[in-house]
Design an enzyme around this catalytic site. Sequence first.
Site, PDB file in Angstrom:
ATOM      1  N   CYS A 163       0.801  -1.223   0.000  1.00 23.58           N
ATOM      2  CA  CYS A 163       0.000   0.000   0.000  1.00 23.58           C
ATOM      3  C   CYS A 163       0.836   1.276   0.000  1.00 23.58           C
ATOM      4  O   CYS A 163       0.286   2.380  -0.042  1.00 23.58           O
ATOM      5  CB  CYS A 163      -0.941  -0.006   1.189  1.00 23.58           C
ATOM      6  SG  CYS A 163      -1.928  -1.519   1.282  1.00 23.58           S
ATOM      7  N   HIS A 299      -2.725   7.997   6.191  1.00 27.13           N
ATOM      8  CA  HIS A 299      -2.914   6.704   5.516  1.00 27.13           C
ATOM      9  C   HIS A 299      -4.249   6.110   5.953  1.00 27.13           C
ATOM     10  O   HIS A 299      -5.047   5.678   5.118  1.00 27.13           O
ATOM     11  CB  HIS A 299      -1.761   5.773   5.869  1.00 27.13           C
ATOM     12  CG  HIS A 299      -1.835   4.434   5.200  1.00 27.13           C
ATOM     13  ND1 HIS A 299      -1.795   4.295   3.829  1.00 27.13           N
ATOM     14  CD2 HIS A 299      -1.945   3.177   5.714  1.00 27.13           C
ATOM     15  CE1 HIS A 299      -1.882   3.002   3.521  1.00 27.13           C
ATOM     16  NE2 HIS A 299      -1.980   2.311   4.640  1.00 27.13           N
ATOM     17  N   GLU A 310      -0.689   4.800  13.368  1.00 30.10           N
ATOM     18  CA  GLU A 310      -0.432   6.065  12.696  1.00 30.10           C
ATOM     19  C   GLU A 310      -0.682   7.247  13.627  1.00 30.10           C
ATOM     20  O   GLU A 310       0.059   8.243  13.594  1.00 30.10           O
ATOM     21  CB  GLU A 310      -1.264   6.203  11.432  1.00 30.10           C
ATOM     22  CG  GLU A 310      -0.918   7.451  10.642  1.00 30.10           C
ATOM     23  CD  GLU A 310      -1.602   7.527   9.293  1.00 30.10           C
ATOM     24  OE1 GLU A 310      -1.173   8.369   8.467  1.00 30.10           O
ATOM     25  OE2 GLU A 310      -2.560   6.758   9.054  1.00 30.10           O
ATOM     26  N   LYS A 329      -9.820   7.748   2.505  1.00 29.92           N
ATOM     27  CA  LYS A 329     -10.225   6.351   2.325  1.00 29.92           C
ATOM     28  C   LYS A 329     -11.617   6.113   2.914  1.00 29.92           C
ATOM     29  O   LYS A 329     -12.264   5.113   2.618  1.00 29.92           O
ATOM     30  CB  LYS A 329      -9.212   5.399   2.967  1.00 29.92           C
ATOM     31  CG  LYS A 329      -7.882   5.334   2.234  1.00 29.92           C
ATOM     32  CD  LYS A 329      -6.953   4.310   2.875  1.00 29.92           C
ATOM     33  CE  LYS A 329      -5.594   4.289   2.208  1.00 29.92           C
ATOM     34  NZ  LYS A 329      -4.810   5.521   2.450  1.00 29.92           N
ATOM     35  N   HIS A 334      -9.875   1.538   0.136  1.00 30.22           N
ATOM     36  CA  HIS A 334      -8.415   1.430   0.091  1.00 30.22           C
ATOM     37  C   HIS A 334      -7.955   0.944  -1.276  1.00 30.22           C
ATOM     38  O   HIS A 334      -8.177  -0.204  -1.641  1.00 30.22           O
ATOM     39  CB  HIS A 334      -7.953   0.469   1.186  1.00 30.22           C
ATOM     40  CG  HIS A 334      -6.485   0.501   1.454  1.00 30.22           C
ATOM     41  ND1 HIS A 334      -5.598   1.278   0.728  1.00 30.22           N
ATOM     42  CD2 HIS A 334      -5.732  -0.146   2.378  1.00 30.22           C
ATOM     43  CE1 HIS A 334      -4.375   1.099   1.190  1.00 30.22           C
ATOM     44  NE2 HIS A 334      -4.426   0.247   2.191  1.00 30.22           N
ATOM     45  N   PHE A 393       1.825  -3.417   4.002  1.00 34.92           N
ATOM     46  CA  PHE A 393       2.242  -4.712   4.520  1.00 34.92           C
ATOM     47  C   PHE A 393       3.707  -4.954   4.158  1.00 34.92           C
ATOM     48  O   PHE A 393       4.157  -4.609   3.056  1.00 34.92           O
ATOM     49  CB  PHE A 393       1.398  -5.823   3.905  1.00 34.92           C
ATOM     50  CG  PHE A 393       0.044  -6.002   4.553  1.00 34.92           C
ATOM     51  CD1 PHE A 393      -0.403  -5.162   5.557  1.00 34.92           C
ATOM     52  CD2 PHE A 393      -0.793  -7.036   4.144  1.00 34.92           C
ATOM     53  CE1 PHE A 393      -1.651  -5.336   6.143  1.00 34.92           C
ATOM     54  CE2 PHE A 393      -2.041  -7.229   4.723  1.00 34.92           C
ATOM     55  CZ  PHE A 393      -2.473  -6.381   5.725  1.00 34.92           C
TER      56      PHE A 393
END
Length: 405
Positions: A163, A299, A310, A329, A334, A393
């Site tokens: 991502c 994010h 975050e 998002k 996403h 990830f």
Amino acid sequence: MRTEYDTVVVSGLGATTPLGGTAPATWRAMCEGHNGIRTLDHPWAADLPIRIAGQLAVEPSEVLDRIEARRLDRSEQLALIAAREAWADAGRPDVEGERLAVVIGTGTGGAVTMLDQDDVLERSGVRKVSPHTVPMLMANGPAAWVSIDLGARAGAHTPVSACASGAEAVALGLDLIRLGRADVVVAGGTEACLHPLPLAGFAQARAHSLRNDDPARASRPFDAGRDGFVIAEGAAVLVLERAGLRPSRRRYATLAGAAVTSDAHHITAGHPDGQTRAVRGALADAGLAPEAVGLVHAHATSTPRGDLTEAETLTRVFGPHRPAVTATKSMTGHLFGAAGALAALATAYSLHHQHAPAVRNLTDPDPEFLPLNLLTASGPLPHTAALTNAFGFGGHNASLVLTRA
């Protein structure tokens, strides 16, 4: 001290997303708080535990020539659509091919082509497999097709960092111009992986929202009721260029700094140390103190743990200074490998228009996020510098700093 020679500006924007078929349409929808997540309309989704997604607002078949589209994976189609729009929006820079580069990131590339053609092979045999299969499934396919389309010969690059891919692509574009390897870079991300296998995998991993009965409210970053991200498809592309190349050309923003780090911690769980180094590194690269930042495009995927990590990162970096924080998002879902590029695009628009979209579905903010200045209403926001984050990830982190042009 950097000179105008290595200052990099954003001169063109393009996108196709669950909110709109163009960059301006997507931006307007963000500012108006629209929802791009809906019930999956594919027959194969009926029996899956996940039946919602951020599906494109405009199908590629409405934009691309039918014969042209047949040889492209959907992720390649989206990249080409967004890149062509961004290139036109930038006024089609008059640059030699040897000074033009392309960087398009992706998380899964042509995974859907691979899965679909495997089904064809098993069901109908070798002779029914498409001769375009290999170019369609290649992760570098989107970057390759865009470079062919634009005649870019200074390199066609493909960051594949989950991502963080789209943001890392923009960061690499910044480096290419600063290093003198290109004068213009078409940079962004693309993703199209709406398929039973990834949906089943995310369901088994308990990473995806299961609000199938309420898709519009399923993605809810920073909300106490968040239960996972919502998968989405789309592409976003920015045209980056050396500031002195066309001094009179419109500029959306300046790409002032970037940093890419890795956690070396866990394959799926992010760590605030790696994220903090990315944010601080981007600020240092831009030559800015945290207090200079007026907006953070987080994010913020809407996962229980990810949003907390975050938030800890932002609290570490900004302390008592509380820039406004948004998370789009909540509207798009996403977009994985395209998410960081779309965030950069939205941030450039925000600086250009001095406006910021709100966080949709933030009806019950998690008390853990009280130190953050979360935007609950879209509106004017005077600011000269903004930060955008993308974490993936594998412990991939990419942060970008943009300033008002």
